[in-house]
Design an enzyme around this catalytic site. Sequence first.
Site, short mmCIF file in Angstrom:
data_model
loop_
_atom_site.label_atom_id
_atom_site.label_comp_id
_atom_site.label_asym_id
_atom_site.label_seq_id
_atom_site.Cartn_x
_atom_site.Cartn_y
_atom_site.Cartn_z
CE LYS A 287 -5.98 71.88 82.20
NZ LYS A 287 -5.25 73.17 82.47
C1 E4P Z 1 -4.13 74.12 78.99
O1 E4P Z 1 -5.14 74.12 80.16
C2 E4P Z 1 -2.78 73.89 79.31
O2 E4P Z 1 -2.72 74.44 80.14
C3 E4P Z 1 -1.87 74.98 78.09
O3 E4P Z 1 -3.05 75.29 77.69
C4 E4P Z 1 -0.57 73.73 77.71
O4 E4P Z 1 -0.15 74.92 76.36
P1 E4P Z 1 0.74 74.77 76.17
O5 E4P Z 1 1.38 73.31 74.95
O6 E4P Z 1 2.09 75.26 75.86
O7 E4P Z 1 2.14 74.22 77.31
#
Ligand code: E4P
Length: 219
Positions: free
Chosen positions: A87
């Site tokens: 990522k």
């Molecule tokens: C995506 O991969 C992120 O980990 C995540 O969906 C972020 O979500 P949040 O806005 O609830 O922290």
Amino acid sequence: MKFFIDTANLAQIKEAHDLGVLDGVTTNPSLMAKEGITGEANVINHYKAICDIVDGDVSAEVIATDYENIIKEGEALAALDSKIVVKVPMIKDGIKAIRYFSNKGIKTNCTLVFSSGQALLAAKAGATYVSPFIGRLDDISVDGLGLIEEIRLIYDNYDFPTQILAASVRHTAHLLGCAEIGADVMTGPLSVILALLKHPLTDSGLAQFLADHAKAAGK
Ligand code: E4P
């Protein structure tokens, strides 16, 4: 539509896996910190533990923000397990790194995407997944699902193979909106997946069936 769970909590990952509907996991540094996972060795072991539970892709986020170190960190993560998806944040060095990983056959998830321009760039660089954060856009009064629609249109116009991984999903309306638009994947908390089970008519209908059965059986 694939269902990913957005957590580093092993019990929740196992619960979603055991439900039989889990296609993968996304994590991020905040989610790892929430579970108290710190230090390189612990982080590595935790990713391995997640990979041992799930059958699908597991996104592991790099901490580095410069090209050389993103490559170094990403290659080390990818070497842990074939399920690992590196990522990478939507920054200039991140895009360069995604191109490098793509050329090497290493799967990537371009994260922190908030515009269709960013999503187009991620696809051009060869990202496996692009992660638009719809909940965080809604938080600032920008239509998160509208962004998913824009990206779907652009990717379909040019047959980009990059999968739209709708992230920051907060409730079932987000999930179902993504399904209607045709997002390839959604990632959200276990509570959102479990909330799909719920309908008051299911509860009252089941209670009635069981009561009628008991009555007929003379209980
Ligand atoms: C995506 O991969 C992120 O980990 C995540 O969906 C972020 O979500 P949040 O806005 O609830 O922290």
